[in-house]
Each structure stands twice: as C-alpha cells, then as structure tokens.
Scaffold this motif. Sequence first.
Motif, mmCIF file in Angstrom:
data_model
loop_
_atom_site.group_PDB
_atom_site.id
_atom_site.type_symbol
_atom_site.label_atom_id
_atom_site.label_comp_id
_atom_site.label_asym_id
_atom_site.label_seq_id
_atom_site.Cartn_x
_atom_site.Cartn_y
_atom_site.Cartn_z
ATOM 1 N N CYS A 21 -60.519 -15.374 17.978
ATOM 2 C CA CYS A 21 -59.281 -15.658 18.725
ATOM 3 C C CYS A 21 -59.513 -16.205 20.129
ATOM 4 C CB CYS A 21 -58.428 -14.393 18.821
ATOM 5 S SG CYS A 21 -57.709 -13.883 17.245
ATOM 6 N N THR A 22 -60.760 -16.266 20.578
ATOM 7 C CA THR A 22 -61.047 -16.776 21.917
ATOM 8 C C THR A 22 -62.021 -17.942 21.834
ATOM 9 O OG1 THR A 22 -62.859 -15.183 22.230
ATOM 10 C CG2 THR A 22 -60.662 -14.529 23.011
ATOM 11 N N LEU B 126 -61.058 -22.710 11.441
ATOM 12 C CA LEU B 126 -60.820 -21.636 12.398
ATOM 13 C C LEU B 126 -59.326 -21.340 12.508
ATOM 14 C CD1 LEU B 126 -61.821 -19.644 14.507
ATOM 15 C CD2 LEU B 126 -61.722 -21.477 16.208
ATOM 16 N N LYS B 127 -58.520 -22.383 12.484
ATOM 17 C CA LYS B 127 -57.069 -22.197 12.586
ATOM 18 C C LYS B 127 -56.549 -21.340 11.442
ATOM 19 C CE LYS B 127 -52.825 -24.823 13.424
ATOM 20 N NZ LYS B 127 -52.252 -26.182 13.594
ATOM 21 N N ARG B 128 -57.106 -21.520 10.236
ATOM 22 C CA ARG B 128 -56.681 -20.708 9.096
ATOM 23 C C ARG B 128 -56.998 -19.230 9.309
ATOM 24 N NH1 ARG B 128 -57.743 -25.488 6.039
ATOM 25 N NH2 ARG B 128 -59.983 -25.079 6.007
ATOM 26 N N PRO C 69 -52.747 -20.539 17.064
ATOM 27 C CA PRO C 69 -51.522 -19.903 16.569
ATOM 28 C C PRO C 69 -51.461 -18.410 16.845
ATOM 29 C CG PRO C 69 -53.008 -20.431 14.754
ATOM 30 C CD PRO C 69 -53.568 -21.106 15.980
ATOM 31 N N ALA C 70 -52.615 -17.793 17.127
ATOM 32 C CA ALA C 70 -52.641 -16.355 17.390
ATOM 33 C C ALA C 70 -52.397 -16.021 18.860
ATOM 34 C CB ALA C 70 -53.984 -15.764 16.944
ATOM 35 N N VAL D 144 -72.124 -27.053 18.667
ATOM 36 C CA VAL D 144 -71.020 -26.882 17.731
ATOM 37 C C VAL D 144 -69.773 -26.418 18.488
ATOM 38 C CG1 VAL D 144 -70.164 -25.565 15.757
ATOM 39 C CG2 VAL D 144 -72.547 -26.346 15.800
ATOM 40 N N SER D 145 -68.652 -27.051 18.198
ATOM 41 C CA SER D 145 -67.384 -26.626 18.788
ATOM 42 C C SER D 145 -66.348 -26.516 17.684
ATOM 43 C CB SER D 145 -66.908 -27.620 19.849
ATOM 44 O OG SER D 145 -65.640 -27.218 20.350
ATOM 45 N N HIS D 146 -65.605 -25.439 17.701
ATOM 46 C CA HIS D 146 -64.555 -25.231 16.713
ATOM 47 C C HIS D 146 -63.188 -25.644 17.258
ATOM 48 C CE1 HIS D 146 -67.469 -23.203 14.248
ATOM 49 N NE2 HIS D 146 -67.686 -22.283 15.171
ATOM 50 N N TYR D 147 -63.184 -26.310 18.406
ATOM 51 C CA TYR D 147 -61.942 -26.709 19.062
ATOM 52 C C TYR D 147 -61.988 -28.176 19.472
ATOM 53 C CZ TYR D 147 -60.677 -21.765 19.579
ATOM 54 O OH TYR D 147 -60.357 -20.456 19.339
#
Length: 347
Positions: free
Chosen positions: A157-158, A76-78, A186-187, A51-54
Amino acid sequence: MDLQNNTQENIEQLKKYGLDAYNTAEEIAAAMEISFDRLRFLVFNSKNSTVSHYIHFKTAKKTEGERIISAPLPDLKRTQHWILKNILQKIGIHDAAHGFCRDRSIVTNATPHVGAEVIINIDLQDFFSAISYQRVKGLFQSFGYSSSIATIFSLLCTTPAVAERDLDGKADFVKLKQRLLPQGSPASPAITNIICGSLDDLLSAIAQKSGFTYTRYVDDLTFSTSGESIKYISNIIQQTQSIVSDEGFTINSEKTRILRNSQQQEVTGIIVNEKINISRKKLKNFRATLYQIEHEGLEGKHWGNSPNLIASITGFANFVAVYRRLVTGKNPGLSATTPSPWVKAPC
C-alpha cells in the motif's frame, strides 16, 4: 517468508472487525489469487532497485503549484483493490468523514453547513504524503495482524517517496529512502479515512463544545456556526492547528478561509448560503468555454489550473453530473465515465 503467527489476542481483534487471519505469505498470495513469487516481487523493497511498480506524473493543484501522482501498475493495483475490499472497507469510519465513502459525498459533506452565518474552510497540506509506511503498518497491526503480515500489506500500500530530476532534458523521478502513502492507489483514501479517525473525533469534540458543526472531505476540513458561537472562531482555529499537528499533519495556512453569509460560501465546490447549489457564474463560464472550443478549437483555451484541457473540462462536467444526480435523484447522462458520487470537485 518467515512470519510470526497471530496470537489468540490478535485473532480476537481480527474477529472483532470481521477480518480473516493470515499466518504466511503463501496464505495471502492464495487469497489474492496470485503466485507466491508474484507477491514477493510486488513487495520487493530496495532503494537501489530499477524496478518500479508505479507510474509517476505531476498534476496541477487546485490553486497553484503541482503535486506528484503515483499510479500503481495493474498487478499491484489489483492487490490494492483486494486489500480495499477484503480489509479496509470492513473497518468503520468516523461520521464526520465524507470523502471516498459509500453513501457519503460532496453533497452530504456540504449539507450540514447550509445556512450557517460563518463557515471556516481549512486545508491540510501534502495530505497523502504525510502518512508514512510506519503509520500504515501500525494501522494494519491495530486490526490484529502480526508485525510480519502487516509488513506485507503495508509494502503493498505504500511506495518510496520520489523526487523530480532533469534527465537529458526530460523530467524523471528518483526513489528516496522513505516510503509514503501514494496519491493514486485505490487503497489510499480508505487508509487516510481510518487513520484520521482520531483527528475527526478530536475536531468533532471541540466543534461540539463550542457550538460548531464539523465535517471532513479528504484533506478539506470545514467548520460552521451561527449566533453566539461565532465568538469562538479564533479558538476553533487555534485548537485545530494544535490537534492537526499532534496527529502528524500540517495546515496550509494560505488556504484557511473564513466565509460569512454576506458573501458566497462554498464547501467542497458547493454553495451553501441558503441551499445546496453550484455557482451559476461558474456554470455560465463553463458553457461559454465549451462553446468557444466547439467553434474555435482547443488552441488557447483553458479551464481551471490543469494543463490538460480535456481532462479538466471532463472532470468538471462529471462533477456537475454527480452533483445533479445526488440532489435530484436523476442521472443527467453527461458522461459514460461519470465517477462515483464521492469524487472531489475538480478545479
């Protein structure tokens, strides 16, 4: 999740920054308006997970080489936007920082250096990836969050560092063990500005002591001076190298430039010899490129170092639009997608 409650000392620290306290993952999920299961899925941390969130991709750097951009997927971006709005933007940043800051911009970064006899431009190498998960967690703990709560925010955030590999003739990215701050979240810019508070404080101090002016725009450090203080140029560079190293960053020595007022002086893409300006030669070349594209098509044309011509010319057009809006107060209306006034000048 079994979380350690905030102590009274931590709560006082949170109040100091105007931040809400959270004692459980369920409280964080409720504040973010997502389910607990969704939050747990987003912070899931395993090197072997598929699984990748990016989405990872490469872009050209300003001069040469490429950098890996890790763009978070929508869910994740939200959560990262939530952390930016509800936590990070409530933390003050140093006056010397101008990148990705409200009411500051490429223009406010360049203006203090207008008319200087000498300008020193220093670039930090691999800026975002120099900030590890441990540093991000320590940052959230410094706000007053418990170790367990800081862990959740830091995992959001990482991202695991990635390395490129060839898979059946196509570029692919494999996850590594270490987690880093992604360039694409965005963070991330706000996190870098807060973490660099100590760096900015130390560099501002040595600059002031030697009669220099200092500003920072993301990974670009700029010093300027005139008169007798010019004799301290070598000292400023040497001290900067030492401070940057102590703060966990690395200077790209190949990009260190000393610009005298007998030549064109630029700060974050803006000419500052006598007044704020954009290179007429570059604008002329840009108009010529647009004319050629209009009459001959895209084939064989290029702008900057990016392989994506459309993205490159759009980025520069938006940069000019932002610059003119900031300097004149007028909106030239070049693009409906004109970025915020703290965008960095593209190649």
